[in-house]
Design a protein around this motif. Structure first.
Motif, PDB file in Angstrom:
ATOM      1  N   SER A  39       0.601  -0.979   0.233  1.00 15.59           N
ATOM      2  CA  SER A  39      -0.071   0.107  -0.031  1.00 15.59           C
ATOM      3  C   SER A  39       0.936   1.338   0.160  1.00 15.59           C
ATOM      4  O   SER A  39       0.321   2.437  -0.146  1.00 15.59           O
ATOM      5  CB  SER A  39      -0.798   0.069   1.265  1.00 15.59           C
ATOM      6  N   SER A  40       2.224   1.180   0.411  1.00 17.25           N
ATOM      7  CA  SER A  40       3.014   2.300   0.401  1.00 17.25           C
ATOM      8  C   SER A  40       3.455   2.628  -0.995  1.00 17.25           C
ATOM      9  O   SER A  40       4.245   3.585  -0.820  1.00 17.25           O
ATOM     10  CB  SER A  40       3.983   2.101   1.411  1.00 17.25           C
ATOM     11  N   THR A  41       3.058   2.025  -2.006  1.00 14.56           N
ATOM     12  CA  THR A  41       3.588   2.375  -3.414  1.00 14.56           C
ATOM     13  C   THR A  41       2.386   2.302  -4.278  1.00 14.56           C
ATOM     14  O   THR A  41       1.335   1.915  -3.776  1.00 14.56           O
ATOM     15  CB  THR A  41       4.620   1.407  -3.806  1.00 14.56           C
ATOM     16  N   ASP A  42       2.525   2.870  -5.440  1.00 13.24           N
ATOM     17  CA  ASP A  42       1.677   2.854  -6.517  1.00 13.24           C
ATOM     18  C   ASP A  42       1.798   1.875  -7.504  1.00 13.24           C
ATOM     19  O   ASP A  42       1.313   1.769  -8.652  1.00 13.24           O
ATOM     20  CB  ASP A  42       1.455   4.237  -7.382  1.00 13.24           C
ATOM     21  N   TYR A  43       2.638   0.830  -7.215  1.00 14.00           N
ATOM     22  CA  TYR A  43       3.066  -0.332  -7.915  1.00 14.00           C
ATOM     23  C   TYR A  43       2.875  -1.524  -7.226  1.00 14.00           C
ATOM     24  O   TYR A  43       3.055  -1.679  -5.908  1.00 14.00           O
ATOM     25  CB  TYR A  43       4.547  -0.170  -8.612  1.00 14.00           C
ATOM     26  N   LYS A  44       2.395  -2.572  -8.054  1.00 14.32           N
ATOM     27  CA  LYS A  44       2.420  -3.794  -7.501  1.00 14.32           C
ATOM     28  C   LYS A  44       3.678  -4.773  -7.749  1.00 14.32           C
ATOM     29  O   LYS A  44       4.270  -4.528  -8.694  1.00 14.32           O
ATOM     30  CB  LYS A  44       1.333  -4.603  -8.054  1.00 14.32           C
ATOM     31  N   PHE A  45       3.988  -5.673  -6.581  1.00 12.75           N
ATOM     32  CA  PHE A  45       4.972  -6.516  -6.846  1.00 12.75           C
ATOM     33  C   PHE A  45       4.432  -7.759  -7.438  1.00 12.75           C
ATOM     34  O   PHE A  45       3.636  -8.575  -6.791  1.00 12.75           O
ATOM     35  CB  PHE A  45       5.623  -6.934  -5.490  1.00 12.75           C
ATOM     36  N   GLU A  46       4.757  -8.182  -8.640  1.00 12.23           N
ATOM     37  CA  GLU A  46       4.441  -9.312  -9.173  1.00 12.23           C
ATOM     38  C   GLU A  46       5.486  -9.975 -10.012  1.00 12.23           C
ATOM     39  O   GLU A  46       6.837  -9.389 -10.234  1.00 12.23           O
ATOM     40  CB  GLU A  46       3.460  -8.812 -10.452  1.00 12.23           C
ATOM     41  N   GLY A  47       5.289 -11.263 -10.247  1.00 13.28           N
ATOM     42  CA  GLY A  47       6.491 -12.038 -10.750  1.00 13.28           C
ATOM     43  C   GLY A  47       6.136 -13.484 -11.071  1.00 13.28           C
ATOM     44  O   GLY A  47       4.763 -13.921 -10.711  1.00 13.28           O
ATOM     45  N   TRP A  48       7.063 -14.171 -11.765  1.00 13.61           N
ATOM     46  CA  TRP A  48       6.919 -15.570 -12.379  1.00 13.61           C
ATOM     47  C   TRP A  48       7.103 -16.453 -11.254  1.00 13.61           C
ATOM     48  O   TRP A  48       8.363 -16.793 -10.707  1.00 13.61           O
ATOM     49  CB  TRP A  48       7.544 -15.670 -13.324  1.00 13.61           C
ATOM     50  N   ALA A  49       6.359 -17.273 -10.509  1.00 16.69           N
ATOM     51  CA  ALA A  49       6.722 -18.141  -9.203  1.00 16.69           C
ATOM     52  C   ALA A  49       6.306 -19.572  -9.568  1.00 16.69           C
ATOM     53  O   ALA A  49       5.443 -20.137 -10.366  1.00 16.69           O
ATOM     54  CB  ALA A  49       5.487 -17.672  -8.194  1.00 16.69           C
ATOM     55  N   GLY A  50       7.036 -20.446  -8.922  1.00 16.17           N
ATOM     56  CA  GLY A  50       6.951 -22.161  -9.068  1.00 16.17           C
ATOM     57  C   GLY A  50       6.157 -22.551  -7.758  1.00 16.17           C
ATOM     58  O   GLY A  50       6.324 -21.647  -6.860  1.00 16.17           O
ATOM     59  N   PRO A  56       5.926  -8.201  -0.560  1.00 13.58           N
ATOM     60  CA  PRO A  56       7.395  -8.042  -0.388  1.00 13.58           C
ATOM     61  C   PRO A  56       7.750  -7.776   1.184  1.00 13.58           C
ATOM     62  O   PRO A  56       6.697  -7.638   1.954  1.00 13.58           O
ATOM     63  CB  PRO A  56       8.117  -6.868  -1.064  1.00 13.58           C
ATOM     64  N   LYS A  57       8.959  -7.959   1.410  1.00  9.32           N
ATOM     65  CA  LYS A  57       9.130  -7.349   2.745  1.00  9.32           C
ATOM     66  C   LYS A  57       8.811  -6.019   3.435  1.00  9.32           C
ATOM     67  O   LYS A  57       8.585  -5.121   2.349  1.00  9.32           O
ATOM     68  CB  LYS A  57      10.914  -7.487   3.174  1.00  9.32           C
ATOM     69  N   GLN A  58       8.310  -5.721   4.592  1.00  8.98           N
ATOM     70  CA  GLN A  58       7.987  -4.483   4.912  1.00  8.98           C
ATOM     71  C   GLN A  58       9.478  -3.651   4.604  1.00  8.98           C
ATOM     72  O   GLN A  58      10.574  -3.840   4.793  1.00  8.98           O
ATOM     73  CB  GLN A  58       7.796  -4.482   6.619  1.00  8.98           C
ATOM     74  N   PHE A  59       8.961  -2.405   4.189  1.00 11.10           N
ATOM     75  CA  PHE A  59      10.035  -1.318   3.864  1.00 11.10           C
ATOM     76  C   PHE A  59      10.929  -0.891   5.091  1.00 11.10           C
ATOM     77  O   PHE A  59      10.133  -0.150   5.944  1.00 11.10           O
ATOM     78  CB  PHE A  59       9.588  -0.292   2.971  1.00 11.10           C
ATOM     79  N   ALA A  60      12.153  -1.041   5.020  1.00 16.47           N
ATOM     80  CA  ALA A  60      13.074  -0.305   6.175  1.00 16.47           C
ATOM     81  C   ALA A  60      13.753   0.765   5.373  1.00 16.47           C
ATOM     82  O   ALA A  60      13.863   0.969   4.550  1.00 16.47           O
ATOM     83  CB  ALA A  60      13.826  -1.519   6.708  1.00 16.47           C
ATOM     84  N   GLU A  61      14.077   1.439   6.589  1.00 19.66           N
ATOM     85  CA  GLU A  61      14.972   2.762   6.242  1.00 19.66           C
ATOM     86  C   GLU A  61      16.317   2.593   5.307  1.00 19.66           C
ATOM     87  O   GLU A  61      16.678   3.646   4.800  1.00 19.66           O
ATOM     88  CB  GLU A  61      15.121   3.716   7.088  1.00 19.66           C
ATOM     89  N   ASP A  62      16.578   1.371   5.431  1.00 18.24           N
ATOM     90  CA  ASP A  62      18.029   1.134   4.700  1.00 18.24           C
ATOM     91  C   ASP A  62      17.546   0.188   3.178  1.00 18.24           C
ATOM     92  O   ASP A  62      18.582  -0.019   2.586  1.00 18.24           O
ATOM     93  CB  ASP A  62      19.239   0.230   5.400  1.00 18.24           C
ATOM     94  N   ASP A  63      16.452   0.269   3.045  1.00 19.15           N
ATOM     95  CA  ASP A  63      15.921  -0.427   1.779  1.00 19.15           C
ATOM     96  C   ASP A  63      15.951   0.357   0.700  1.00 19.15           C
ATOM     97  O   ASP A  63      16.005   1.697   0.763  1.00 19.15           O
ATOM     98  CB  ASP A  63      14.473  -1.142   2.054  1.00 19.15           C
ATOM     99  N   ILE A  64      15.702  -0.334  -0.480  1.00 22.32           N
ATOM    100  CA  ILE A  64      15.313   0.358  -1.959  1.00 22.32           C
ATOM    101  C   ILE A  64      14.523  -0.560  -2.445  1.00 22.32           C
ATOM    102  O   ILE A  64      14.218  -1.819  -2.337  1.00 22.32           O
ATOM    103  CB  ILE A  64      16.661   0.600  -2.721  1.00 22.32           C
TER     104      ILE A  64
END
Length: 371
Positions: A3-14, A31-39
Motif C-alpha cells: 500500500s505504500s507504493t503505487d505499483y504492485k510486486f508481481e512475478g513468475w512463481a513456481g 515483499p518485506k516491510q520497507f525498512a529505512e535502509d531498503d530500496i
C-alpha cells in the motif's frame, strides 16, 4: 498489497518441482516491510542461473513451505524508492544490480571485514530465504519479477560503461568465479596459470575474468566442441579430457597454479586433475552438484604434492563492485542471449537443455529493458 507504493510486486512463481518444466505462474506477492535502509528496484533484467533451476526442481532439497517461489538473483534495474538510511550513495533513478545475497547481520566479524557472504549471524539469499535483521521472517523474493525490495547495502551501482543486460549475470555467475580468482592471486606472480574446468555459464566467466586479471587461462573440457569459443573468450590453452583424464593430462603435469572447477561429478578422476597443479596449488569447487557428493580424494594425493582442495561461495558486495569496475575498465562482455520475461516458460527448459551460450538474461520490456 504494497500500500505504500503505487505499483504492485508481481512475478513468475513456481508452486512445485514441476514448475521448472515451464509451469511458472504470474502472481502478485507481498515483499518485506520497507525498512529505512531498503530500496525498491524496477527490474529491467534478470539472469537465469543454474541455482534457480536447482531450487525450482528441488534438486538441492525440498522447498516445502517456501512455495510459491519467485527465483532469480542476477537482478539489474532502476531504483524507484529509497529509505533515509540508504547505503552506497544510491538515489532514485540509479541503475543498480543485486546478486545472490540480499542481507546479512552487518555486525559480525566477517561482515565487518567485507565478507558478508560468510556472515555468522544471518546470511539471507535473494530468494528462498527469510529476513531477520528487518521485517523478521518475511520471505525473500527474487528477480523473475517487475520489482524487487531489499537492503541497499547489497545493491551495487553499475559503472556507466557496462551494458546493464550484460552486467546482470555477472552479479552471481561472474562473482562466483571472480572471488576465488582474486583470493588466490590470479594474474600475480604466485598465480600466473589458471585452469577452468567446464565451459558453461560459470566457466565462460572464469576465462573472461582470469584473462582480464592477467592470468594465462587453460580450459579443461570433455570435448573439443567449445574450443573456438574458449579461444575467443581469451583462453590460451584447451585440454580435452575425453573419457580418460589421466591419458589426456600426460605432459601437462604441474602446469597450473589454480584450478577452478565449475562442472564436477563424483566420478571425476581427481588424481589426474590434481596432477595438473604445481606444489602449493589450489583446486577450488564453485559449482554445487545436485548429487552433493565429492569425487574421491586420498590424503596422499594432497600431501605429496602440497596441494589444497577447497570451495568458494558467491562474491561479497565489495568484490562485486571491484569485479564490475574491472569489467568496465577491461571492456569485459558477458556472452548472453536475451529472452523476453514473458517467455520465461520457454527459456527455463531451454536453459536446462544446455542451449545457453553462455548465459540467458530475461528482459522486462515494460520496465525499459532492451531485447
Amino acid at each position: 498489497m504494497s500500500s505504500s507504493t503505487d505499483y504492485k510486486f508481481e512475478g513468475w512463481a513456481g508452486y512445485d518441482a514441476k514448475s521448472v518444466e515451464g509451469n511458472l505462474k504470474f502472481i502478485e506477492f507481498e515483499p518485506k516491510q520497507f525498512a529505512e535502509d531498503d530500496i525498491d528496484i524496477q527490474i529491467m533484467y534478470c539472469g537465469i542461473c543454474a541455482s534457480d533451476t536447482s531450487t525450482l526442481s528441488e534438486g538441492w532439497g525440498p522447498v516445502g513451505d517456501m512455495w510459491p517461489q519467485v527465483v532469480g538473483h542476477e537482478i539489474v534495474g532502476k531504483v524507484v524508492k529509497v529509505g533515509k538510511d540508504t547505503k552506497n550513495g544510491i538515489k532514485e533513478g540509479d541503475i543498480v544490480g543485486v546478486g545472490a545475497q540480499c542481507d546479512s547481520c552487518l555486525k559480525c566479524h566477517y561482515c565487518n571485514k567485507d565478507q558478508e557472504n560468510y556472515c555468522s549471524g544471518g546470511w539471507v539469499p535473494t530468494y528462498n530465504g527469510k529476513f531477520n535483521r528487518t521485517s523478521k521472517d518475511s520471505k525473500s523474493y527474487g528477480g523473475y519479477a517487475n520489482y524487487w525490495r531489499g537492503p541497499s547495502h547489497f545493491a551495487i551501482p553499475l559503472p556507466k560503461e557496462l551494458d546493464p543486460a550484460e552486467a546482470a549475470p555477472m552479479l552471481c555467475g561472474g562473482g562466483t568465479v571472480y572471488s576465488p580468482l582474486v583470493q588466490f592471486g590470479a594474474g600475480t606472480e604466485k598465480c600466473k596459470n589458471v585452469g577452468i574446468i567446464g565451459l558453461g555459464g560459470l566457466g565462460h566467466f572464469g576465462v573472461l575474468l582470469g584473462n582480464a586479471l592477467g592470468a594465462e587461462v587453460t580450459v579443461i573440457s570433455h570435448s573439443s566442441r567449445k574450443q573456438k569459443d574458449a579461444e575467443e573468450l581469451g583462453a590460451k590453452h584447451f585440454l580435452v579430457t575425453g573419457d580418460d583424464e589421466a591419458k589426456a593430462f600426460k605432459g601437462h603435469e604441474r602446469s597450473l597454479d589454480l584450478i577452478i572447477c565449475t562442472s564436477n561429478a563424483p566420478e571425476m578422476n581427481m588424481a589426474a586433475y590434481l596432477s595438473l597443479l604445481k606444489p602449493q596449488g589450489n583446486f577450488i569447487f564453485v559449482g554445487i552438484p545436485e548429487t552433493g557428493k565429492l569425487p574421491e580424494i586420498t590424503p596422499g594425493q594432497l600431501i605429496f604434492g602440497n596441494l589444497h582442495v577447497g570451495g568458494s561461495l558467491i562474491a561479497s558486495p565489495q568484490q562485486l563492485k571491484d569485479m564490475l569496475q574491472l569489467c568496465a575498465d577491461k571492456n569485459v562482455k558477458s556472452w548472453i542471449q536475451r529472452w523476453s520475461m514473458d517467455k520465461i516458460n520457454e527459456a527455463i527448459p531451454s536453459m536446462i537443455a544446455g542451449n545457453a551460450r553462455y548465459r540467458y538474461v530475461l528482459v522486462n520490456e515494460q520496465n525499459g529493458g532492451k531485447l
